[in-house]
Design an enzyme around this catalytic site. Sequence first.
Site, mmCIF file in Angstrom:
data_model
loop_
_atom_site.group_PDB
_atom_site.id
_atom_site.type_symbol
_atom_site.label_atom_id
_atom_site.label_comp_id
_atom_site.label_asym_id
_atom_site.label_seq_id
_atom_site.Cartn_x
_atom_site.Cartn_y
_atom_site.Cartn_z
ATOM 1 N N ASP A 106 2.986 -16.620 -0.448
ATOM 2 C CA ASP A 106 4.290 -16.057 -0.140
ATOM 3 C C ASP A 106 4.236 -15.405 1.245
ATOM 4 O O ASP A 106 3.743 -16.029 2.191
ATOM 5 C CB ASP A 106 4.676 -15.089 -1.267
ATOM 6 C CG ASP A 106 6.082 -14.558 -1.192
ATOM 7 O OD1 ASP A 106 7.028 -15.319 -1.450
ATOM 8 O OD2 ASP A 106 6.238 -13.361 -0.872
ATOM 9 N N TYR A 215 11.275 -8.981 4.590
ATOM 10 C CA TYR A 215 12.356 -9.971 4.645
ATOM 11 C C TYR A 215 13.202 -9.795 5.902
ATOM 12 O O TYR A 215 13.668 -10.778 6.485
ATOM 13 C CB TYR A 215 13.244 -9.852 3.408
ATOM 14 C CG TYR A 215 12.578 -10.309 2.139
ATOM 15 C CD1 TYR A 215 12.710 -11.618 1.700
ATOM 16 C CD2 TYR A 215 11.815 -9.431 1.369
ATOM 17 C CE1 TYR A 215 12.102 -12.048 0.531
ATOM 18 C CE2 TYR A 215 11.201 -9.847 0.195
ATOM 19 C CZ TYR A 215 11.349 -11.156 -0.217
ATOM 20 O OH TYR A 215 10.730 -11.579 -1.376
ATOM 21 N N HIS A 271 6.431 -20.353 -8.755
ATOM 22 C CA HIS A 271 6.066 -19.715 -7.487
ATOM 23 C C HIS A 271 4.736 -18.983 -7.548
ATOM 24 O O HIS A 271 4.008 -18.913 -6.560
ATOM 25 C CB HIS A 271 7.175 -18.729 -7.105
ATOM 26 C CG HIS A 271 6.914 -17.965 -5.852
ATOM 27 N ND1 HIS A 271 6.738 -18.572 -4.627
ATOM 28 C CD2 HIS A 271 6.798 -16.623 -5.621
ATOM 29 C CE1 HIS A 271 6.539 -17.649 -3.692
ATOM 30 N NE2 HIS A 271 6.561 -16.462 -4.276
#
Length: 294
Positions: A106, A215, A271
């Site tokens: 990630d 983010y 994921h």
Amino acid sequence: MAYELDPRFSHHMIDLDEVRLHYVRGGDGPPLVLLHGWGSTWYMWRKVISQLADHFTVIVPDLRGLGDSGVPEKPLTGYDKKTVAQDIHQLVEKLELGPVHVAGHDHGAAVAYAYAATHRDEVRSLVFCEMALKGVAGDKGIEYFMDQRDELRLWHLSFHAASRVAEMLISGKEREYLRWFYRMQMYNLDGITDEDIDVYARSYSGPGGLRLELYRAFYQDGIDNAELSKTKLTIPVLALGGANSIRDLCVSSMEAVADNVRGVVVPNCGHWLPEERPAEFLESVQSFLKEVPA
């Protein structure tokens, strides 16, 4: 049953130029650094570190501002992946580890790429797991990853990137939000148990614990990656994706920035690959690392 850390491993804190990092270390052999992403801490690697420690000196940090890193003062800035990669490079230098293998999941995969691209002579191999590199994915660029259509399950990227709104809405409900976040992206629902969620929730519920700045740095990451990718990596790269997650986007990301890429799509996996399919993760990574030149 509560998780018990392999006795070969121990917890450490280290002061760097800008941050204080927590890391776990164990094993013996060539150094291998494992980097987690958002929603995780070092703990995400718990199912694979013992086997890796049979052959490697395994270093598993919490990224800046996450887990136990930065406690009690979590930095407000520096969450672009180049800066986070510099944290990890300083950690490796202080531990005098020499050239390292780097693996990331990630956001940690994006950090691992930034590390490899900015310290090319100091990285032996790269494992890039369940991430699509912003700024280099061709027709699936940053706009694609901010697409909010339900079928892409990526609307949370825009939500997390919205300034302070996510913190306002998640605050006080961190455990409930994390549980939904894991389940939304998981194929094997026993990969992260309620006990595991308790561990993560304790880390993400503290003051400043969410650190959604990771983010908010995506657009800067895209700019940085586009520049770094002008010179491709020559080290061996393994790109791993879950068949029920982003599939071969990991491979296409790495093929855009590296010359020597092996791609694996893990069946029946979402994921959270090292937690959902640890045996398959280990099989792919160990066979890959065995072939990396000494």
